[in-house]
Design an enzyme around this catalytic site. Sequence first.
Site, mmCIF file in Angstrom:
data_model
loop_
_atom_site.group_PDB
_atom_site.id
_atom_site.type_symbol
_atom_site.label_atom_id
_atom_site.label_comp_id
_atom_site.label_asym_id
_atom_site.label_seq_id
_atom_site.Cartn_x
_atom_site.Cartn_y
_atom_site.Cartn_z
ATOM 1 N N ASN A 1 41.273 18.078 39.414
ATOM 2 C CA ASN A 1 40.656 16.953 38.559
ATOM 3 C C ASN A 1 39.547 17.607 37.914
ATOM 4 O O ASN A 1 39.245 18.681 37.646
ATOM 5 C CB ASN A 1 40.114 16.150 39.759
ATOM 6 C CG ASN A 1 39.309 16.752 40.531
ATOM 7 O OD1 ASN A 1 38.105 17.082 40.156
ATOM 8 N ND2 ASN A 1 39.374 16.806 41.783
ATOM 9 N N ALA A 2 38.997 16.762 37.108
ATOM 10 C CA ALA A 2 38.175 16.947 35.919
ATOM 11 C C ALA A 2 36.765 17.157 36.402
ATOM 12 O O ALA A 2 35.709 17.253 35.586
ATOM 13 C CB ALA A 2 38.041 15.963 34.698
#
Length: 221
Positions: free
Chosen positions: A19-20
């Site tokens: 994920n970011a």
Amino acid sequence: MITSGPTRQYLDPVRYVTNASSGRMGAALATAALELGHEVVIVSGPVTVDYPAGATVIPVVTTDEMLQAAVETFKQCDGAIGAAAPCDYMPRQIQTQKISKTGKPLTIELVETADVVATLGQNKRGRDRGDQPLADDRSPRRQWVVGFALETEDQRFRAIVKLERKHCDLMVSNGPSAIDAADNEVELLDPDGNVIEAIAGDKEHVARRLLAQIQQRLISS
């Protein structure tokens, strides 16, 4: 101890699910804790953010590695803040060679990873298995756990559910706009689900307010 950043779950030697999460919130929390005079250990997934020089950093990659490092480190700590965004799923089978294109759809079966914060909450000192205070609950050896709940809908309700399920002492509720952003907007919830404080601003400001509340409610009390 602070967990920070994302984790990666590899599909094959070159591809992974992640994920970011940037680690900015974890770095801000570490800085705020150091400013209050605490020793800080950060268990961090892969990030490009710079952590404060005064903190000890334990780098990890996968969720299982974060779990193992956090559990071992937590034994020597007074409390933990779970600011990381560990990958919740991993492939049931990791391919040993790079997956090649075939011109056909690819199906990958994912299974859940272990819950890092829940594991810490279930095993913290000073609580029995039913999460009821022990006779020496206020002893110096009692540990505390603060979690983060990032949700896209029903944020407060879902955060309260996570607070109870993960045996946290406090829960920070925020939304997807916090990911890889300079600013954050959070609600800090107590074990009864009450909003202790709503905080908005850059992550450094948010971190200082969160640490002030943690200091007052879990460390100095």
